[in-house]
Design an enzyme around this catalytic site. Sequence first.
Site, PDB file in Angstrom:
ATOM      1  N   SER A 187       0.822  -1.201   0.038  1.00 16.74           N
ATOM      2  CA  SER A 187       0.010  -0.109   0.103  1.00 16.74           C
ATOM      3  C   SER A 187       0.728   1.188  -0.060  1.00 16.74           C
ATOM      4  O   SER A 187       0.450   2.313  -0.419  1.00 16.74           O
ATOM      5  CB  SER A 187      -0.953   0.036   1.164  1.00 16.74           C
ATOM      6  OG  SER A 187      -0.212  -0.047   2.367  1.00 16.74           O
ATOM      7  N   HIS A 215      -5.547  -3.797  -1.910  1.00 23.21           N
ATOM      8  CA  HIS A 215      -5.137  -2.902  -2.941  1.00 23.21           C
ATOM      9  C   HIS A 215      -5.213  -3.417  -4.357  1.00 23.21           C
ATOM     10  O   HIS A 215      -4.525  -3.111  -5.258  1.00 23.21           O
ATOM     11  CB  HIS A 215      -3.835  -2.105  -2.701  1.00 23.21           C
ATOM     12  CG  HIS A 215      -4.160  -1.114  -1.426  1.00 23.21           C
ATOM     13  ND1 HIS A 215      -4.584   0.039  -1.849  1.00 23.21           N
ATOM     14  CD2 HIS A 215      -3.566  -1.530  -0.170  1.00 23.21           C
ATOM     15  CE1 HIS A 215      -4.336   0.548  -0.286  1.00 23.21           C
ATOM     16  NE2 HIS A 215      -3.918  -0.355   0.380  1.00 23.21           N
ATOM     17  N   LYS A 246     -12.387  -0.708   0.254  1.00 23.87           N
ATOM     18  CA  LYS A 246     -11.495   0.128  -0.567  1.00 23.87           C
ATOM     19  C   LYS A 246     -12.212   0.139  -1.975  1.00 23.87           C
ATOM     20  O   LYS A 246     -13.129   0.805  -2.287  1.00 23.87           O
ATOM     21  CB  LYS A 246     -10.075  -0.393  -0.724  1.00 23.87           C
ATOM     22  CG  LYS A 246      -9.260  -0.041   0.625  1.00 23.87           C
ATOM     23  CD  LYS A 246      -8.019  -0.553   0.751  1.00 23.87           C
ATOM     24  CE  LYS A 246      -7.403  -0.028   1.974  1.00 23.87           C
ATOM     25  NZ  LYS A 246      -6.498  -0.908   2.662  1.00 23.87           N
TER      26      LYS A 246
HETATM   27  C1  LIG Z   1      -6.236  -1.541   4.294  1.00 24.75           C
HETATM   28  C2  LIG Z   1      -5.576  -2.670   4.477  1.00 24.75           C
HETATM   29  C3  LIG Z   1      -6.104  -3.686   5.360  1.00 24.75           C
HETATM   30  C4  LIG Z   1      -7.193  -3.360   6.312  1.00 24.75           C
HETATM   31  O1  LIG Z   1      -8.419  -3.358   5.683  1.00 24.75           O
HETATM   32  P1  LIG Z   1      -9.717  -2.829   6.579  1.00 24.75           P
HETATM   33  O2  LIG Z   1     -11.015  -3.613   5.934  1.00 24.75           O
HETATM   34  O3  LIG Z   1      -9.700  -1.350   6.528  1.00 24.75           O
HETATM   35  O4  LIG Z   1      -9.479  -3.415   7.876  1.00 24.75           O
HETATM   36  C5  LIG Z   1      -5.462  -4.767   5.496  1.00 24.75           C
HETATM   37  N1  LIG Z   1      -4.546  -5.071   4.587  1.00 24.75           N
HETATM   38  C6  LIG Z   1      -3.632  -4.295   3.736  1.00 24.75           C
HETATM   39  C7  LIG Z   1      -2.721  -4.405   2.700  1.00 24.75           C
HETATM   40  C8  LIG Z   1      -4.554  -3.030   3.602  1.00 24.75           C
HETATM   41  O5  LIG Z   1      -3.974  -2.067   2.678  1.00 24.75           O
END
Ligand SMILES: *Cc1c(COP(=O)(O)O)cnc(C)c1O
Length: 400
Positions: A187, A215, A246
Site C-alpha cells: 500500500s 489494494h 476500498k
Molecule cells: C487497508 C488494508 C487492510 C485493512 O483493511 P480494512 O478492511 O480497512 O480493515 C489490510 N491489509 C492491507 C494490505 C490494507 O491495505
Amino acid sequence: MSKNDPQHFYRHLDERLDEARAQGLFKQERVLMSRQGPRVLCDDGVTRINLCANNYLGLSGSETLVQAGIQALKDYGFGLSSVRFICGTQGPHKALEKRLAEFLGTEDAILYAAAFDANGGVFEPLFDADDAIISDELNHASIIDGIRLCKANRYRYKHNDMDDLARQLAAADSHRFKLIVTDGVFSMDGTVAQLDKICALAEQHGALVMIDECHATGFMGDTGRGTHEHHHVMGRVDIITGTLGKALGGAMGGFTAGRRELIETLRQRSRPYLFSNSLAPAIVGTSLAVLDQLTQSSELRDRLHANTAFFRDAIQKLGFTIKPGMHPIVPVMLFEAPLAQRFAQRLYELGVLATGFFYPVVPLGQARVRVQMSAAHSRDDLTQALAAFEQAGSELGILN
Ligand SMILES: *Cc1c(COP(=O)(O)O)cnc(C)c1O
C-alpha cells in the site's frame, strides 16, 4: 503528586503527543462535509480534488450504490445484533460469500467486519507450533498482528526479494506446514508482489501461499479479480484476504477466500468471526450490487488504468520522483518527513487533498505524498491537480 498518581500517566501521554507535534509528525484528520469522491467539500467550505482515497473504482459516493444500500436497509433492516453463528446470518451474507468466492476463483469465502479482522483471524486457527509462516518484511500491520497471535514459527524475508524468500523457505524446511504470506500490492509503494515467482517457489518447497488483496480486488488483472489474475496464477494461491472498504465501495468489511475445508475451519475457530458482530445488511446488499456491476462492465477499470497511466507520465515530466510501477498508488517521494508535511499542506492550500506519509508508516528517509488514482477522476481533475503539484514543487524547490 505522588509517584503513583495516575496524572503521571496522562502527563506522559501529553508529552509524547507534544513531541510528535514539535517534530511535525502529528497526524491531523481532515474533516469532509460531503460524500467521498474525486472532489470533496472540506470543513473550511472549500471543495478540493481528492487524491488520497482508496476509492479506486470511484464507487464510494456512487448514487447507484446508495440506492442499493437503501433497498438492503428496507429489506433486511439496520443491524443484526448477533454474531454470525447465533442469529446473525441472513440470505445476503451467504450470497455475498458465494459471489466473492466465484469472483476470486476459490471454493468458498467468509466475511469479517474488516480485512484487519480477516488477517487477525486467519493464522491462529490454521497453524501451530509445528508450522512456519514466511512473511514479507513490509506486509501490512494486520498481517503482522495476525501472525503474532499464532504459535507458528516466524520467518521474514526481505521485501519483494525472491532470493531471500528461497533462503527462508530452505531454513523453514523442517516444519510441518509452511505458509508464504504477502500483500498482493503493497500500500505504501504500489509494488505488485511477484506472485508468479512466489507460487513457483512455494511449489518447489511444498509451501502454501496467502495474499492480502486489499489494494487489488476489483481492478488488478484482466477482469479485476486481483493480483493472482494479474500474474496468471489463479488457482495456485491458497488463501486470499481482502476488503470491501476500498475499491469495492469503500464502506467496511473484509473477507478470506480459499478451499472449502479451510473456510469451514475459520467459521468454527476464527476469533474475530466468532466473537464479533455480523456485517450490516446495507453493506452486504450493496456489495452484491458492486460485484454485479464489476462483472458486467470493464468501464471503471479501464478508466482507472487510463487515469493512472496519464498521471504517472505527467507527474514525472514535471520533475517529480515517483516509485515506478503500474498501480494507481503513485508515491511522490519527498524523503524527509517535515518536507512531506509541508508539501501536503501547500497542496491543501492549492485545492488538492493528498496525504504525507512518514516513519513509522514508511521507512525513515522515505517520506512521501502518496497519490491514488480513481476511476471517478476526470481529466480536468487530474490536470488541475498536476498544476498544484507543479506550483508547490517549484515553491519548495523539489522539482528535478
Ligand atoms: C487497508 C488494508 C487492510 C485493512 O483493511 P480494512 O478492511 O480497512 O480493515 C489490510 N491489509 C492491507 C494490505 C490494507 O491495505
